[in-house]
Design an enzyme around this catalytic site. Structure first.
Site, PDB file in Angstrom:
ATOM      1  N   GLU A  20       0.831  -1.210   0.000  1.00 15.73           N
ATOM      2  CA  GLU A  20       0.000   0.000   0.000  1.00 15.73           C
ATOM      3  C   GLU A  20       0.864   1.258   0.000  1.00 15.73           C
ATOM      4  O   GLU A  20       0.534   2.255  -0.656  1.00 15.73           O
ATOM      5  CB  GLU A  20      -0.921  -0.006   1.218  1.00 15.73           C
ATOM      6  N   SER A  64      20.133  -8.206  -8.447  1.00 14.21           N
ATOM      7  CA  SER A  64      19.056  -8.223  -9.434  1.00 14.21           C
ATOM      8  C   SER A  64      19.310  -9.176 -10.593  1.00 14.21           C
ATOM      9  O   SER A  64      18.430  -9.384 -11.418  1.00 14.21           O
ATOM     10  CB  SER A  64      18.833  -6.814  -9.992  1.00 14.21           C
ATOM     11  N   HIS A  68       3.948 -10.290  -9.752  1.00 13.60           N
ATOM     12  CA  HIS A  68       5.392 -10.477  -9.681  1.00 13.60           C
ATOM     13  C   HIS A  68       6.035  -9.357  -8.862  1.00 13.60           C
ATOM     14  O   HIS A  68       6.926  -9.593  -8.053  1.00 13.60           O
ATOM     15  CB  HIS A  68       5.999 -10.502 -11.083  1.00 13.60           C
ATOM     16  N   SER A  69       5.590  -8.148  -9.076  1.00 11.36           N
ATOM     17  CA  SER A  69       6.066  -6.981  -8.333  1.00 11.36           C
ATOM     18  C   SER A  69       5.038  -5.877  -8.506  1.00 11.36           C
ATOM     19  O   SER A  69       4.015  -6.061  -9.179  1.00 11.36           O
ATOM     20  CB  SER A  69       7.435  -6.520  -8.857  1.00 11.36           C
TER      21      SER A  69
END
Length: 535
Positions: free
Chosen positions: A203, A298, A427-428
């Site tokens: 959020e 990453s 996923h993100s």
């Protein structure tokens, strides 16, 4: 300054040692005369440089000394045997003596090796079973007159180990590891905390307060139960970006179990001055030296061979510990995964490969990745002991990792765990997974297969938890997270100069130019930066 210079020199020496180490392994892998002579010339030239550098000489002794103890009958070196190979590194090796060097890493299963025969006697070697078996390195291979190819897959898929059904009721017959009330309650409270943390931070990203976030929705059991089965000394190599599963970066729960505070999570997400990475990493790229949790990168699956190398060092040091690396099904489609499994199997390293197979590598489904029966069969192909478990069953995960750790440390060998689960979230925050899968499918997994609710039902049936305790916990975690976010937002930001530090002792010209350009941009566009932005 002197300390920094020393660090730079050590780094250079480490790089040289790495090259030397790899070259030495190549020497050990090939027994023909040409490669031996080539390696001898390399060692001869290298030793001249080594002799003139004390720091180099000492580091090479510590890094390569074990190679001299590898003998012709054992693929696993006795790391405490005095090394004769060291002398070849320090003193030049005449090419004329190479013919007398032993052929290393030969399998003791071959008949010629067992009988120590010379080449003139090989033709006389005959056994009673020579017409039935081929005596080949690694063991006897049985002959067959049946022209038949190995099928691409077995008729029945590898079974999936589970302890609790979807309602949290234990199966009648299971050989799972028993856990007590204290561990069970801590596991559950951590799973709930992780669930609430995902909601609040997600959020916060949608409100524009942080730039990026990844949830662990549907995979809380994998995070917490696997962490509970490990020891603190075990090294954790978390999953990298691009592979599926929820901290893709989806191991925040492991950090939570080991004591990473909600404030520390918030500091990393906001990239403030209290962030251990100095704001240089993307949000949710956590790391903690004190908790033996290697910082998330990453790049996809690069952590897998790193974990194998770390496990090898633990083995060399005689440590009662292992390493564990997490990755998704997408990570198994990389070359790093395959190289790492083979490396670990051959060198017999105490590492746990933990694959969370949740069906999706971002938007790529399993059917577009491979045709094999998931990931578990790949371990067997490389000679790695493997098991498939229900990834939404906390007790099954705990049992599998607990036993895998025992095997890894006691037997000094790798283990592969494939956990079947489902990424119930996007996923993100940069992804809308309804573009490539049905929303009702995601909702079904959230409600029917929720690992938190399943484990919660079990501890409630044991009388260890109640609805009142649940309500108090969730309310408390929400308040703690709200406070952590407020503190992280107000905490001092890092100066621009920190963006260009910690890599080079003396920054190169291109970085100096980039820093000057950035500072100029900030002065020209102050409205695009927060008031009081530190320069």
């Amino acid at each position: 300054m002197m300390g920094s210079q020393t660090c730079i020199k050590v780094g250079v020496v480490d790089n040289f040692c790495s090259v030397l180490f790899c070259s030495a392994l190549l020497f050990l892998s090939f027994s023909n005369l040409y490669s031996q002579r080539a390696m001898a010339l390399f060692l001869s030239k290298s030793s001249k440089y080594v002799n003139n550098n004390v720091l180099m000489r000492n580091l090479i002794k510590s890094k390569l000394g074990f190679l001299g103890s590898i003998n012709r009958t054992s693929p696993s070196p006795d790391l405490h045997t005095p090394s004769s190979f060291q002398n070849h590194l320090i003193n030049p090796v005449p090419v004329s003596t190479i013919n007398h060097l032993p052929t290393l890493l030969r399998f003791k299963s071959t008949l010629a090796e067992q009988k120590n025969l010379d080449s003139s006697s090989l033709q006389d070697v005959v056994t009673e079973d020579s017409s039935k078996f081929l005596n080949f390195p690694g063991g006897n291979v049985k002959f067959t007159s049946d022209l038949r190819f190995i099928p691409e897959s077995s008729e029945e898929r590898v079974h999936c180990f589970r302890v609790l059904d979807d309602n949290g009721l234990p199966l009648i017959s299971t050989n799972s590891i028993q856990i007590g009330k204290e561990v069970a309650v801590k596991m559950y409270t951590n799973m709930v905390t992780l669930q609430v943390m995902d909601t609040i931070f997600y959020e916060a990203q949608r409100q524009g307060r942080i730039s990026f976030y990844v949830t662990q929705i549907g995979e809380e059991a994998i995070n917490i139960a696997s962490a509970a089965a490990l020891n603190f000394d075990d090294l954790v190599f978390p999953q990298a970006r691009g592979t599926p599963s929820c901290v893709q970066y989806r191991e925040a729960g492991v950090l939570l179990w080991r004591g990473f505070t909600l404030q520390e999570f918030a500091n990393q997400l906001f990239g403030n001055k209290a962030d251990y990475g100095k704001g240089k990493q993307m949000p949710i790229h956590y790391g903690s030296n004190k908790l033996n949790y290697i910082t998330v990168a990453s790049t996809v699956a690069t952590q897998i061979p790193h974990a194998v190398g770390a496990a090898y060092s633990l083995k060399m040091d005689g440590r009662d510990a292992c390493s564990i690396t997490y990755f998704g099904d997408g990570g198994t489609s990389t070359g790093d995964f395959h190289a790492a499994l083979n490396f670990a199997a051959v060198l017999e390293t105490p590492v746990i490969f933990f694959c969370r197979n949740n069906g999706w590598a971002i938007s790529t489904p399993l059917a577009d990745q491979f045709r094999s029966d998931g990931v578990v069969v790949r371990g067997q192909a490389y000679g790695v002991r493997s098991i498939r478990v229900d990834g939404n069953d906390a007790l099954a995960i705990y049992s599998a990792v607990h036993e895998a750790r025992k095997i890894a440390i006691a037997e000094k060998r790798p283990v592969l765990i494939e956990a079947l689960t489902y990424r119930a979230g996007h996923h993100s925050t940069s992804d809308d997974s309804t573009k490539y899968r049905q929303a009702n499918e995601m909702e079904w997994w959230r409600k029917v297969k929720d690992p938190v609710a399943r484990f919660g039902n079990w501890i409630k049936s044991k009388g260890w938890w109640s609805a009142e305790a649940e309500s108090e916990l969730r309310s408390s975690v929400r308040k703690q997270l709200s406070h952590a976010i407020q503190v992280a937002e107000k905490f001092e930001k890092l100066p621009v100069s920190d963006m260009f530090s910690d890599v080079y002792e003396v920054p190169p010209a291109n970085l100096i130019e980039q820093e000057a350009s950035l500072r100029e941009a900030i002065k020209r566009h102050p409205q695009d930066y927060p008031p009081g932005f530190p320069l």
